[in-house]
Write a protein that holds these residues in place. Structure first.
Motif, PDB file in Angstrom:
ATOM      1  N   PHE A 315      40.168  48.469  47.798  1.00 41.18           N
ATOM      2  CA  PHE A 315      39.841  47.168  48.350  1.00 41.18           C
ATOM      3  C   PHE A 315      38.870  46.414  47.776  1.00 41.18           C
ATOM      4  CE2 PHE A 315      37.069  49.948  50.930  1.00 41.18           C
ATOM      5  CZ  PHE A 315      36.027  49.111  51.160  1.00 41.18           C
ATOM      6  N   GLY A 316      38.709  45.006  48.015  1.00 35.00           N
ATOM      7  CA  GLY A 316      37.440  44.311  47.326  1.00 35.00           C
ATOM      8  C   GLY A 316      37.931  42.963  47.586  1.00 35.00           C
ATOM      9  N   HIS A 317      37.305  41.904  46.696  1.00 29.80           N
ATOM     10  CA  HIS A 317      37.576  40.559  46.812  1.00 29.80           C
ATOM     11  C   HIS A 317      37.021  39.905  45.594  1.00 29.80           C
ATOM     12  CE1 HIS A 317      38.008  36.767  48.823  1.00 29.80           C
ATOM     13  NE2 HIS A 317      38.059  37.363  49.989  1.00 29.80           N
ATOM     14  N   ASN A 318      37.644  38.810  45.268  1.00 29.49           N
ATOM     15  CA  ASN A 318      37.286  38.184  44.186  1.00 29.49           C
ATOM     16  C   ASN A 318      36.907  36.582  44.196  1.00 29.49           C
ATOM     17  OD1 ASN A 318      39.862  36.749  44.710  1.00 29.49           O
ATOM     18  ND2 ASN A 318      40.698  36.905  42.820  1.00 29.49           N
ATOM     19  N   GLY A 319      36.804  35.894  43.464  1.00 31.23           N
ATOM     20  CA  GLY A 319      35.983  34.643  43.870  1.00 31.23           C
ATOM     21  C   GLY A 319      35.998  33.801  42.578  1.00 31.23           C
ATOM     22  N   SER A 320      36.487  32.380  42.701  1.00 26.76           N
ATOM     23  CA  SER A 320      36.437  31.519  41.830  1.00 26.76           C
ATOM     24  C   SER A 320      35.991  29.927  42.483  1.00 26.76           C
ATOM     25  CB  SER A 320      38.217  31.399  41.201  1.00 26.76           C
ATOM     26  OG  SER A 320      37.943  30.433  40.197  1.00 26.76           O
TER      27      SER A 320
END
Length: 368
Positions: A315-320
Motif C-alpha cells: 500500500f502507499g500513496h503518490n503525489g503530483s
C-alpha cells in the motif's frame, strides 16, 4: 504483479539533459540495479532532480540521487533536499485522525458537524469523517485552473475551508469515490478542533517527532529556490522549465507539506512498525470499501495495491503538483519502505516506473 494502475500514463518525447549527475548513496547496501534504475531515467531527461531510497526494518539501507535541486546555482538534489511532497500529505493527515480515533476523541462515522458545527449541512446527505478519509464525501476538487494553481495566501485552515464549504456535493455522500484534496482540508480542521492545537503543531508533535522526521513541515511561500529545492516541470515535448510555486495554503493537510527522502522513509517505517498508530488502526485504514471502481482500491488515506504472492501486501500513496512528482510504497510483510521524490511535475509515470522497479531491486539487496 500489477501496480500503479491509478497513476497517469504519460508519454514524453524526452530531451536529453546534459547536466552532470550527483549521486548521494547510503553505502550500507550496494544495489547496482537500483542505482542504474534511477540514473537511466535521469539521463533520459525525465527530471531536473530525483532521489530514491529504501529502508528495511527501520534502517535506511540504500539511497541514491541525481540532478539538481537548483540547476541555476548548481545545487545537487540529495536525499535530504527539502521539496514539496504533494498528496503524500494525505496519509500523514489520515494517521493524525486515526490517533484521535484511538483516543476516543473522533468517531469515524460521526457527522462532520460534531467537530465543526458551522460546516454547512448538505441536502444530499450527511458527510462523515470516514467518507472524507476515503474520498467518498462528495467534496469536489478545484473549480478552476486558477484555483488549482492558487496564488492567494490563506492564513488559516478555516479560511481555506471557506473556499468550498458552501458548494453542493458532486455526489451523494458515501455513494462513490471522488478524489479530492479539499476533503482533507476539512480533516485538518478536525485535527485542530479536537486537539486544541494548530495543524502544524499537532503534526510536529505527534507525527514528525514520533517518527524522527527533522526536515518536514508546512510549505510556505518563498521556500522554493532558497534552502528548498526549486520547482520544475517537464512538458509533453520533454522540455524542462522552472515553475512559479503554487501557494499551497489552500490545501495544507492534503498537499501542502514539504519533506525529504530520508524523512519520508522514517515516516514509512513508523507506519509499518506501529510507532504512530496501532496495528488494529492500520488494518482499519487498509480495508477496501469497494467504492473505487477503476485501478487500485483506496482505504482511509492509502491506495491499496493488494496482495502479491512474492512480496505480500502493498500500500502507499503518490503525489503530483506543480514542481513535484512523489511516491511512497510500503511492504509491511517485508518491513520495507520505498520512497521516490522529484522536484519535477509531469514526471509521474517515470517516478511510478522507478518505484515499481525498486521493489524487486531492494529484495535483491536484502539477499546480500
Amino acid at each position: 504483479m500489477t501496480l500503479f494502475r491509478h497513476a497517469p500514463l504519460l508519454s514524453f518525447a524526452l530531451l536529453f539533459l546534459s547536466f552532470p549527475a550527483f549521486a548521494q548513496a547510503d553505502t550500507a547496501w550496494h544495489i547496482p540495479s537500483a542505482d542504474s534504475l534511477v540514473d537511466a531515467r535521469y539521463h533520459s531527461g525525465a527530471f531536473m532532480g530525483i532521489a530514491a531510497g529504501a529502508s528495511v526494518h527501520g534502517v535506511i539501507r540504500w539511497t541514491h540521487s541525481d540532478g539538481y535541486a537548483n540547476v541555476e546555482k548548481k545545487i545537487p538534489f540529495t536525499p535530504t533536499s527539502p521539496t514539496p511532497i504533494a498528496s503524500i500529505a494525505k496519509p500523514m493527515t489520515a494517521i493524525a485522525i486515526m490517533q484521535l480515533v484511538e483516543q476516543g476523541r473522533v468517531d469515524l462515522d460521526a457527522p462532520i458537524q460534531a467537530y465543526i458545527p458551522e460546516f454547512p449541512k448538505k441536502a444530499q446527505g450527511t458527510i462523515t469523517v470516514r467518507q472524507l478519509l476515503q474520498h467518498s464525501a462528495g467534496i469536489g476538487e478545484y473549480a478552476s485552473n486558477k484555483e488549482r494553481e492558487n496564488q492567494h495566501h490563506y492564513p488559516s485552515l478555516n479560511e481555506a475551508m471557506a473556499i468550498f464549504q458552501d458548494r453542493d456535493p458532486i455526489d451523494t455522500p458515501g455513494a462513490a469515490f471522488h478524489y479530492t484534496t479539499y476533503g482533507y482540508v476539512i480533516l485538518g480542521v478536525v485535527v485542530e478542533r479536537v486537539s486544541g492545537m494548530s495543524y502544524a503543531a499537532y503534526m510536529r508533535t505527534h507525527i514528525r517527532e514520533k517518527a524522527g522526521m527533522t526536515n518536514t513541515g508546512v510549505e510556505e511561500p518563498g521556500m522554493a529556490g532558497g534552502d528548498h529545492a526549486s520547482l520544475y516541470h517537464i512538458n509533453s515535448k520533454g522540455r524542462i522549465s522552472i515553475e512559479q510555486p503554487t501557494d499551497l495554503s489552500d490545501r495544507v493537510p492534503g498537499g501542502g507539506l514539504y519533506s525529504c527522502l530520508t524523512d519520508l522513509l522514517r515516516f514509512g517505517d513508523a507506519v509499518v512498525n506501529g510507532t504512530l498508530i496501532s496495528t488494529a488502526s492500520l488494518m482499519e485504514m487498509l480495508k477496501d470499501p469497494g467504492l473505487k471502481k477503476q485501478g487500485n482500491g483506496y482505504g482511509l488515506g492509502w491506495y491499496l495495491y493488494g496482495e502479491d504472492p512474492k512480496y505480500g501486501s502493498l500500500f502507499g500513496h503518490n503525489g503530483s503538483q506543480t514542481g513535484a512528482s512523489t511516491y511512497l510504497m510500503l511492504l509491511p510483510d517485508r518491513g520495507i519502505s520505498i520512497v521516490v521524490l522529484s522536484n519535477t511535475s509531469g514526471a509521474m509515470q517515470a517516478v511510478s516506473d522507478i518505484t515499481t522497479g525498486l521493489i524487486e531491486a531492494v529484495q535483491q539487496g536484502a539477499g546480500q
